[in-house]
Design an enzyme around this catalytic site. Structure first.
Site, PDB file in Angstrom:
ATOM      1  N   TYR A   1      -1.893   4.062  15.663  1.00 20.51           N
ATOM      2  CA  TYR A   1      -2.926   3.397  14.882  1.00 20.51           C
ATOM      3  C   TYR A   1      -4.251   3.913  14.842  1.00 20.51           C
ATOM      4  O   TYR A   1      -4.728   4.238  13.854  1.00 20.51           O
ATOM      5  CB  TYR A   1      -3.119   1.685  15.666  1.00 20.51           C
ATOM      6  CG  TYR A   1      -4.112   0.970  14.965  1.00 20.51           C
ATOM      7  CD1 TYR A   1      -4.197   0.543  13.649  1.00 20.51           C
ATOM      8  CD2 TYR A   1      -5.128   0.826  15.731  1.00 20.51           C
ATOM      9  CE1 TYR A   1      -5.172  -0.175  13.110  1.00 20.51           C
ATOM     10  CE2 TYR A   1      -6.208   0.051  15.254  1.00 20.51           C
ATOM     11  CZ  TYR A   1      -6.467  -0.541  13.977  1.00 20.51           C
ATOM     12  OH  TYR A   1      -7.194  -1.140  13.587  1.00 20.51           O
TER      13      TYR A   1
ATOM     14  N   LEU B   1       0.925  -1.448  -0.012  1.00 15.16           N
ATOM     15  CA  LEU B   1      -0.051   0.015  -0.039  1.00 15.16           C
ATOM     16  C   LEU B   1       0.823   1.307   0.186  1.00 15.16           C
ATOM     17  O   LEU B   1       0.365   2.310  -0.329  1.00 15.16           O
ATOM     18  CB  LEU B   1      -0.983   0.134   1.163  1.00 15.16           C
ATOM     19  CG  LEU B   1      -2.162  -0.992   1.237  1.00 15.16           C
ATOM     20  CD1 LEU B   1      -2.599  -1.055   2.397  1.00 15.16           C
ATOM     21  CD2 LEU B   1      -3.213  -0.611   0.161  1.00 15.16           C
TER      22      LEU B   1
ATOM     23  N   SER C   1     -13.902  -7.743  15.687  1.00 16.81           N
ATOM     24  CA  SER C   1     -14.466  -8.728  15.011  1.00 16.81           C
ATOM     25  C   SER C   1     -14.009 -10.036  14.686  1.00 16.81           C
ATOM     26  O   SER C   1     -12.893 -10.297  14.338  1.00 16.81           O
ATOM     27  CB  SER C   1     -14.591  -8.155  13.380  1.00 16.81           C
ATOM     28  OG  SER C   1     -15.606  -8.901  12.641  1.00 16.81           O
TER      29      SER C   1
HETATM   30  N1  LIG Z   1     -10.357  -7.443  13.456  1.00 18.59           N
HETATM   31  C1  LIG Z   1     -10.901  -6.506  14.283  1.00 18.59           C
HETATM   32  O1  LIG Z   1     -11.724  -6.682  15.171  1.00 18.59           O
HETATM   33  C2  LIG Z   1     -10.699  -5.174  13.881  1.00 18.59           C
HETATM   34  C3  LIG Z   1     -10.943  -3.885  14.515  1.00 18.59           C
HETATM   35  C4  LIG Z   1     -10.845  -2.543  14.173  1.00 18.59           C
HETATM   36  C5  LIG Z   1     -10.398  -2.355  12.928  1.00 18.59           C
HETATM   37  N2  LIG Z   1      -9.792  -3.225  12.188  1.00 18.59           N
HETATM   38  C6  LIG Z   1      -9.430  -3.282  10.962  1.00 18.59           C
HETATM   39  O2  LIG Z   1      -9.868  -3.915   9.733  1.00 18.59           O
HETATM   40  C7  LIG Z   1      -8.863  -4.220   8.979  1.00 18.59           C
HETATM   41  C8  LIG Z   1      -8.530  -5.727   8.891  1.00 18.59           C
HETATM   42  O3  LIG Z   1      -8.463  -6.287  10.256  1.00 18.59           O
HETATM   43  P1  LIG Z   1      -7.786  -7.845  10.662  1.00 18.59           P
HETATM   44  O4  LIG Z   1      -8.129  -8.087  11.934  1.00 18.59           O
HETATM   45  O5  LIG Z   1      -7.986  -8.655   9.418  1.00 18.59           O
HETATM   46  O6  LIG Z   1      -6.161  -7.434  10.384  1.00 18.59           O
HETATM   47  P2  LIG Z   1      -4.809  -8.287   9.864  1.00 18.59           P
HETATM   48  O7  LIG Z   1      -3.633  -7.645  10.345  1.00 18.59           O
HETATM   49  O8  LIG Z   1      -4.956  -9.683  10.163  1.00 18.59           O
HETATM   50  O9  LIG Z   1      -4.921  -8.044   8.257  1.00 18.59           O
HETATM   51  C9  LIG Z   1      -4.420  -6.844   7.768  1.00 18.59           C
HETATM   52  C10 LIG Z   1      -3.779  -7.173   6.419  1.00 18.59           C
HETATM   53  O10 LIG Z   1      -2.992  -6.082   5.936  1.00 18.59           O
HETATM   54  C11 LIG Z   1      -1.807  -6.453   5.396  1.00 18.59           C
HETATM   55  N3  LIG Z   1      -0.870  -5.362   5.238  1.00 18.59           N
HETATM   56  C12 LIG Z   1      -0.236  -4.964   6.203  1.00 18.59           C
HETATM   57  N4  LIG Z   1       0.866  -4.065   5.641  1.00 18.59           N
HETATM   58  C13 LIG Z   1       0.398  -3.994   4.403  1.00 18.59           C
HETATM   59  C14 LIG Z   1       1.074  -3.086   3.397  1.00 18.59           C
HETATM   60  N5  LIG Z   1       2.080  -2.192   3.641  1.00 18.59           N
HETATM   61  N6  LIG Z   1       0.442  -3.170   2.134  1.00 18.59           N
HETATM   62  C15 LIG Z   1      -0.334  -4.147   1.844  1.00 18.59           C
HETATM   63  N7  LIG Z   1      -1.002  -4.766   2.742  1.00 18.59           N
HETATM   64  C16 LIG Z   1      -0.623  -4.908   4.062  1.00 18.59           C
HETATM   65  C17 LIG Z   1      -1.228  -7.609   6.272  1.00 18.59           C
HETATM   66  O11 LIG Z   1      -0.543  -8.367   5.283  1.00 18.59           O
HETATM   67  C18 LIG Z   1      -2.537  -8.361   6.600  1.00 18.59           C
HETATM   68  O12 LIG Z   1      -2.820  -9.303   5.619  1.00 18.59           O
HETATM   69  C19 LIG Z   1      -7.737  -3.539   9.538  1.00 18.59           C
HETATM   70  O13 LIG Z   1      -7.496  -2.554   8.497  1.00 18.59           O
HETATM   71  C20 LIG Z   1      -7.879  -3.258  10.855  1.00 18.59           C
HETATM   72  O14 LIG Z   1      -7.241  -2.190  11.318  1.00 18.59           O
HETATM   73  C21 LIG Z   1     -10.073  -4.747  12.539  1.00 18.59           C
END
Ligand SMILES: NC(=O)c1ccc[n+]([C@@H]2O[C@H](COP(=O)([O-])OP(=O)(O)OC[C@H]3O[C@@H](n4cnc5c(N)ncnc54)[C@H](O)[C@@H]3O)[C@@H](O)[C@H]2O)c1
Length: 274
Positions: free
Chosen positions: A144, A60, A174
């Site tokens: 963050y 990204l 989630s």
């Molecule tokens: N799971 C939750 O409860 C929760 C809560 C609040 C927000 N979120 C947001 O939802 C989204 C997904 O969450 P998740 O739990 O699946 O997180 P996760 O960390 O499992 O997934 C994030 C993905 O982003 C990718 N990533 C990291 N740096 C990158 C880069 N430079 N370029 C491209 N890809 C990159 C990672 O490889 C990873 O697969 C995130 O943006 C997170 O901040 C999730």
């Protein structure tokens, strides 16, 4: 200001960033019925593409690569990036530059709609005794949370200036089930997350809408009335997990997990440079 887009037009070619992540792997399955093509992207290689899927490995932080990745899409589900608290320098490329690159590419390639995975950590410093709605001033609880707050600002700017509509989902927690007492309030089931995304894709008018991503949990701190136009009707509740979660020891009264919307995130850092 330009007119709003109609995201229900078909075919619907959808880009999902963060496709190799925890939520990305789930959404890849649950969103299949709603996409004519799912372009799955991550910095690590997602599983090989199936029917009506494409895979694009992309950092990204790489503006030119993001531009190419967005080309030809009707909507973007932006879930990629650093998803936990980290030093600012680690957040900057993926989350701050990365989200800017997504919106710039959306503008250049005329993508009218973005679903942005924002976070409760945008408002993490509110106390659990306070109930807030989407108009409450943001109180990010770390770098963050600050990056997600900037993402929401980008969403507002790109709507005001270019008419690109966004649903920012301030995701609570989630996961398959709530893992602690705080998550009894913040839990968002995968089905309810999917419903929110589909509502965001289908809503005739979105502007920049902010919604708190939570299921129909009994004790919550977030009021979603300002997002009523989405018609989101959560089908799950954390209540069925309460007995199991309450087998865990009570946190101390001064534990951030028991005090703040953002839980333990509010007490992370500082990250000293050596
Ligand atoms: N799971 C939750 O409860 C929760 C809560 C609040 C927000 N979120 C947001 O939802 C989204 C997904 O969450 P998740 O739990 O699946 O997180 P996760 O960390 O499992 O997934 C994030 C993905 O982003 C990718 N990533 C990291 N740096 C990158 C880069 N430079 N370029 C491209 N890809 C990159 C990672 O490889 C990873 O697969 C995130 O943006 C997170 O901040 C999730």
């Amino acid at each position: 200001m330009t007119a709003s887009s109609n995201a229900t037009a078909s075919p619907r070619r959808i880009l999902l960033t963060g496709a190799a992540g925890g939520l990305g792997k789930v959404l890849r399955q649950t969103l299949k019925p709603y996409a004519s093509l799912l372009r799955l992207s991550d910095i690590v290689e997602p599983q090989a593409p199936g029917e009506n899927e494409e895979v694009v490995v992309c950092d990204l932080a790489d503006k030119a690569a993001v531009d190419q990745m967005v080309k030809g899409m009707d909507a973007i589900l932006h879930f990629g990036g650093v998803s936990v608290e980290r030093p600012f320098e680690e957040i900057l490329g993926p989350n701050i530059s990365g989200t800017y690159h997504i919106y710039e590419a959306a503008r250049r390639h005329k993508v009218g709609r973005v679903i942005f995975a924002s976070s409760n950590h945008v408002i993490g410093f509110y106390k659990q005794t306070e109930t807030i709605d989407a108009l409450a001033p943001r109180r990010p609880d770390g770098y963050y949370g600050l990056s997600k707050s900037y993402g929401e600002d980008l969403a507002t700017f790109y709507f005001d200036r270019y008419g690109i509509e966004t649903l920012s989902i301030r995701i609570g927690s989630s996961f398959p089930e709530p893992q602690n007492r705080r998550m009894l309030s913040t839990w968002l089931s995968y089905d309810d997350l999917t419903q929110l995304i589909v509502k965001g894709l289908d809503a005739p008018e979105l502007g920049h809408t902010v919604v708190f991503g939570m299921s129909d949990n009994p004790h919550v701190w977030w009021d979603n009335r300002l997002a009523a136009h989405l018609g989101y009707e959560p089908q799950d509740s954390s209540e069925r997990f309460r007995a199991k979660v309450e087998e865990q020891p009570q946190p101390a009264a001064d534990d951030p997990a028991a005090l703040y919307h953002g839980g333990a995130f509010v007490a992370q850092g500082p990250f000293e440079e050596v």
